[in-house]
Write a protein that holds these residues in place. Structure first.
Motif, short mmCIF file in Angstrom:
data_model
loop_
_atom_site.label_atom_id
_atom_site.label_comp_id
_atom_site.label_asym_id
_atom_site.label_seq_id
_atom_site.Cartn_x
_atom_site.Cartn_y
_atom_site.Cartn_z
N GLU A 74 45.46 31.12 45.74
CA GLU A 74 45.48 32.43 45.08
C GLU A 74 44.34 33.31 45.57
O GLU A 74 44.52 34.52 45.75
CB GLU A 74 45.43 32.27 43.55
CG GLU A 74 46.66 31.63 42.95
CD GLU A 74 47.93 32.41 43.24
OE1 GLU A 74 47.94 33.65 43.10
OE2 GLU A 74 48.93 31.77 43.62
N LYS A 77 44.97 35.13 48.78
CA LYS A 77 45.88 36.28 48.67
C LYS A 77 45.13 37.56 48.32
O LYS A 77 45.68 38.64 48.48
CB LYS A 77 46.93 36.03 47.58
CG LYS A 77 47.88 34.90 47.88
CD LYS A 77 48.82 34.72 46.71
CE LYS A 77 49.75 33.54 46.89
NZ LYS A 77 50.62 33.38 45.70
N LYS A 78 43.90 37.42 47.86
CA LYS A 78 43.14 38.58 47.42
C LYS A 78 42.34 39.19 48.57
O LYS A 78 41.90 38.47 49.45
CB LYS A 78 42.16 38.18 46.30
CG LYS A 78 42.87 37.66 45.05
CD LYS A 78 41.88 37.18 44.03
CE LYS A 78 41.03 38.27 43.53
NZ LYS A 78 41.25 38.79 42.23
#
Length: 86
Positions: A74, A77-78
């Protein structure tokens, strides 16, 4: 600090787990973590890392190592500017 190390610290504080004896490949359910405690822990992890973790995407035999991998995925993805510690 790696994601796994941060999760170990959070687990010790939030789940009352002895991290010194914690094998990161042991399913959290075997450590006595029930679904409500896990949901609360996920919220704490989301707040700490500023990510969204879908409980439906987590395996029922979730380990801390698996959870660290999911958080890392996650975080990748940032955008770099929004990652913790940057």
């Amino acid at each position: 600090m790696t994601t796994l190390e941060a999760l170990r610290t959070l687990a010790e504080r939030e789940l009352d787990v002895d991290v010194n004896a914690l094998d990161p490949t042991t399913p959290l359910t075997e450590l006595g973590v029930d679904s409500l405690s896990l949901a609360d822990f996920i919220f704490k992890v989301e707040d700490h890392f500023h990510v969204v973790i879908e409980m439906q995407q987590l395996a029922p035999n979730l380990t801390l190592a698996d959870f660290a991998d999911k958080v890392d995925a996650e975080l990748r993805k940032k955008p770099a500017a929004s990652m913790p510690g940057t």
